[in-house]
Design a protein around this motif. Structure first.
Motif, PDB file in Angstrom:
ATOM      1  N   GLU A 146       0.865  -1.175   0.000  1.00  0.00           N
ATOM      2  CA  GLU A 146       0.000   0.000   0.000  1.00  0.00           C
ATOM      3  C   GLU A 146       0.900   1.223   0.000  1.00  0.00           C
ATOM      4  OE1 GLU A 146      -3.077   2.730   0.086  1.00  0.00           O
ATOM      5  OE2 GLU A 146      -3.047   0.630  -0.516  1.00  0.00           O
ATOM      6  N   ILE A 147       0.643   2.159  -0.912  1.00  0.00           N
ATOM      7  CA  ILE A 147       1.494   3.337  -1.083  1.00  0.00           C
ATOM      8  C   ILE A 147       0.706   4.604  -0.775  1.00  0.00           C
ATOM      9  CG2 ILE A 147       2.873   4.672  -2.731  1.00  0.00           C
ATOM     10  CD1 ILE A 147       3.127   1.998  -4.352  1.00  0.00           C
ATOM     11  N   LYS A 148       1.319   5.505  -0.030  1.00  0.00           N
ATOM     12  CA  LYS A 148       0.733   6.821   0.238  1.00  0.00           C
ATOM     13  C   LYS A 148       1.738   7.896  -0.140  1.00  0.00           C
ATOM     14  CE  LYS A 148      -3.175   5.594   1.927  1.00  0.00           C
ATOM     15  NZ  LYS A 148      -4.333   5.728   1.064  1.00  0.00           N
ATOM     16  N   THR A 149       1.257   8.946  -0.797  1.00  0.00           N
ATOM     17  CA  THR A 149       2.098  10.117  -1.059  1.00  0.00           C
ATOM     18  C   THR A 149       1.697  11.177  -0.052  1.00  0.00           C
ATOM     19  OG1 THR A 149       0.540  10.899  -2.749  1.00  0.00           O
ATOM     20  CG2 THR A 149       2.427   9.617  -3.505  1.00  0.00           C
ATOM     21  N   ARG A 150       2.683  11.730   0.626  1.00  0.00           N
ATOM     22  CA  ARG A 150       2.440  12.665   1.723  1.00  0.00           C
ATOM     23  C   ARG A 150       3.146  13.991   1.461  1.00  0.00           C
ATOM     24  NH1 ARG A 150      -1.279   9.812   4.433  1.00  0.00           N
ATOM     25  NH2 ARG A 150      -0.596   7.799   5.148  1.00  0.00           N
ATOM     26  N   THR A 151       2.694  15.006   2.162  1.00  0.00           N
ATOM     27  CA  THR A 151       3.354  16.297   2.129  1.00  0.00           C
ATOM     28  C   THR A 151       4.735  16.143   2.775  1.00  0.00           C
ATOM     29  OG1 THR A 151       1.217  17.386   2.314  1.00  0.00           O
ATOM     30  CG2 THR A 151       3.153  18.686   2.914  1.00  0.00           C
ATOM     31  N   PRO A 152       5.799  16.693   2.174  1.00  0.00           N
ATOM     32  CA  PRO A 152       7.151  16.535   2.726  1.00  0.00           C
ATOM     33  C   PRO A 152       7.299  16.965   4.188  1.00  0.00           C
ATOM     34  CG  PRO A 152       7.292  17.375   0.500  1.00  0.00           C
ATOM     35  CD  PRO A 152       5.825  17.374   0.865  1.00  0.00           C
ATOM     36  N   ALA A 153       6.508  17.913   4.652  1.00  0.00           N
ATOM     37  CA  ALA A 153       6.625  18.383   6.040  1.00  0.00           C
ATOM     38  C   ALA A 153       6.375  17.259   7.048  1.00  0.00           C
ATOM     39  CB  ALA A 153       5.657  19.531   6.288  1.00  0.00           C
TER      40      ALA A 153
END
Length: 156
Positions: free
Chosen positions: A52-59
């Motif tokens: 399962e892959i999630k893209t997140r805000t770099p912060a």
């Protein structure tokens, strides 16, 4: 294509690049449905892992823990069992150059506090907010990678 689909494809593309770098005999098999329970499967040395892959805000990379929605955790666990997988990975990208991989063997209600948060009902469609349960995963359970000059390197 909506933002949800674009984020899905972006994360899968980044992960595919990571997998290509691992070994010649490692393959990435993405799922094809918009709302599939997992993003795909990795097969390496005849061992299969649900992913399962999630893209997140770099912060968010600076936080001491990351969340997995309890329903997502259960779906990933089910995909591991139903897919006859030896592992299941929860992959978080923080921008395009930092990746944390969590092996589900380290995630449970005994190792990760269960928390309840007021969040969007879904990222696919803007249809309001609701309380959801999450497992709060300490980053000590992650394997961290950074991409430098288009090459992924493990940093812990």
């Amino acid at each position: 294509m909506d933002k949800f689909e674009q984020d899905e494809l972006t994360g899968r593309s980044w992960f595919k690049g990571f997998v290509k770098q691992l070994k010649v005999d490692t393959t990435w098999q993405p799922t094809t449905g918009k709302y599939d329970f997992v993003d795909g499967y990795v097969v390496q040395d005849n061992k299969k892992a649900a992913v399962e892959i999630k893209t997140r805000t770099p912060a968010y990379v600076k936080f001491s823990s990351h969340w997995i929605e309890l329903d997502k955790y259960m779906n990933l666990t089910k995909a591991k069992i139903d897919g006859n997988c030896s592992k299941a990975w929860y992959v978080n990208f923080f921008g395009k150059d930092v990746m944390y991989i969590y092996d589900l063997k380290h995630i449970s209600t005994t190792t990760c506090p269960l928390i309840k948060k007021w969040v969007p009902k879904t990222t696919a469609v803007n249809n309001g907010y609701e309380y959801k349960q999450f497992l709060d995963i300490p980053t000590k359970y992650a394997i961290r990678f950074e991409r430098v000059n288009n090459k992924w390197t493990r940093v812990n």
